[in-house]
Design an enzyme around this catalytic site. Sequence first.
Site, PDB file in Angstrom:
ATOM      1  N   GLY A  20       0.821  -1.204   0.000  1.00 34.66           N
ATOM      2  CA  GLY A  20       0.000   0.000   0.000  1.00 34.66           C
ATOM      3  C   GLY A  20       0.855   1.254   0.000  1.00 34.66           C
ATOM      4  CG  ASN A  99       0.343   1.554   4.644  1.00 40.10           C
ATOM      5  OD1 ASN A  99       0.028   2.240   5.616  1.00 40.10           O
ATOM      6  ND2 ASN A  99      -0.119   1.793   3.419  1.00 40.10           N
ATOM      7  CB  SER A 154      -5.635   1.347  13.910  1.00 45.67           C
ATOM      8  OG  SER A 154      -6.599   2.343  14.215  1.00 45.67           O
ATOM      9  CE1 TYR A 178      -8.809  -0.215   9.579  1.00 44.10           C
ATOM     10  CE2 TYR A 178      -9.087   0.822  11.727  1.00 44.10           C
ATOM     11  CZ  TYR A 178      -8.374   0.673  10.542  1.00 44.10           C
ATOM     12  OH  TYR A 178      -7.233   1.414  10.341  1.00 44.10           O
ATOM     13  CB  ALA A 179     -11.832  -2.256  16.479  1.00 49.13           C
ATOM     14  CB  ALA A 180     -11.898  -7.494  15.283  1.00 47.81           C
ATOM     15  CB  ALA A 181      -8.607  -6.370  11.277  1.00 47.98           C
ATOM     16  CE  LYS A 182      -5.513  -1.471  10.523  1.00 51.16           C
ATOM     17  NZ  LYS A 182      -4.348  -1.659   9.623  1.00 51.16           N
TER      18      LYS A 182
END
Length: 270
Positions: A20, A99, A154, A178-182
């Site tokens: 990215g 990234n 994040s 998204y929070a779970a992935a980060k």
Amino acid sequence: MHQDVAQLFDLSGQVALVTGGASKLGLDAADILAAAGCAVAVTSRDPEKAQRSAAAIADRYGVKTFGVGLDQSRFAPVRDAVAAVADWSGGRLDILVNNSGGGSGGSVARLFERDPDDIDALIRTNLTGVIYCCREAGRLMAERRSGRIISIASIAAYVGRDRAVYDRNGLAGQPVDYAAAKAGILGMTRDLAAYLAPMGITVNAISPGGFERPDMPLGFVADYSRLTALGRMGRDGFDLKGAILFLASPASGYVTGQDILVDGGFTLWK
């Protein structure tokens, strides 16, 4: 600059891969690594965008660059992209910056209404794909008994969001997935650091806060800035670069399994 300082941050002769790396924070990472003398490969889902960004970095810093297309939500493209980078670099890879991410999909961010396919796609792009990149790039580093892996996590891994800030400014907001992935990135960073340490590879993360972008509503920028100890959002082209260079360089040679919060103090305040 004194020679002692220059040696701490000199990356001449090294090779980096920034996923990215064609825009925003990824481009900042690629830029600062190139400025320190590193040859840089950048990826984008759009191969032409990756190639254009690579050419621009080469023009700015006079280093070797390479652009390659990559959708890291599947393993085969990751394997092929890293192999292409290895062919370009003569088999050397010293630094990986994970990234690539985003991809919230077309459905709403609210969990009860969110399309399960979008949840699955986001996890694959933001977490599973990072593991794939670590697997393939880490293999090259292990052969040389040396390397640096830096993953962009994040502040979403640390704090919950006040959705009202998004709602009153007409923004979709952040999905829970998204929070779970980060958060998964942070767990991966710690365990992968332990796994790769005997192979001479350090593994660290950076958790950025919100960075201001031209398309953001002014009300959101003002609201977010009031929630941040330093009173502003992050700045593209500047605020991430120091942390990237530190973790990629000899200056951080005794640092592994850590996360640096680059959030202006957002996580300090309630």
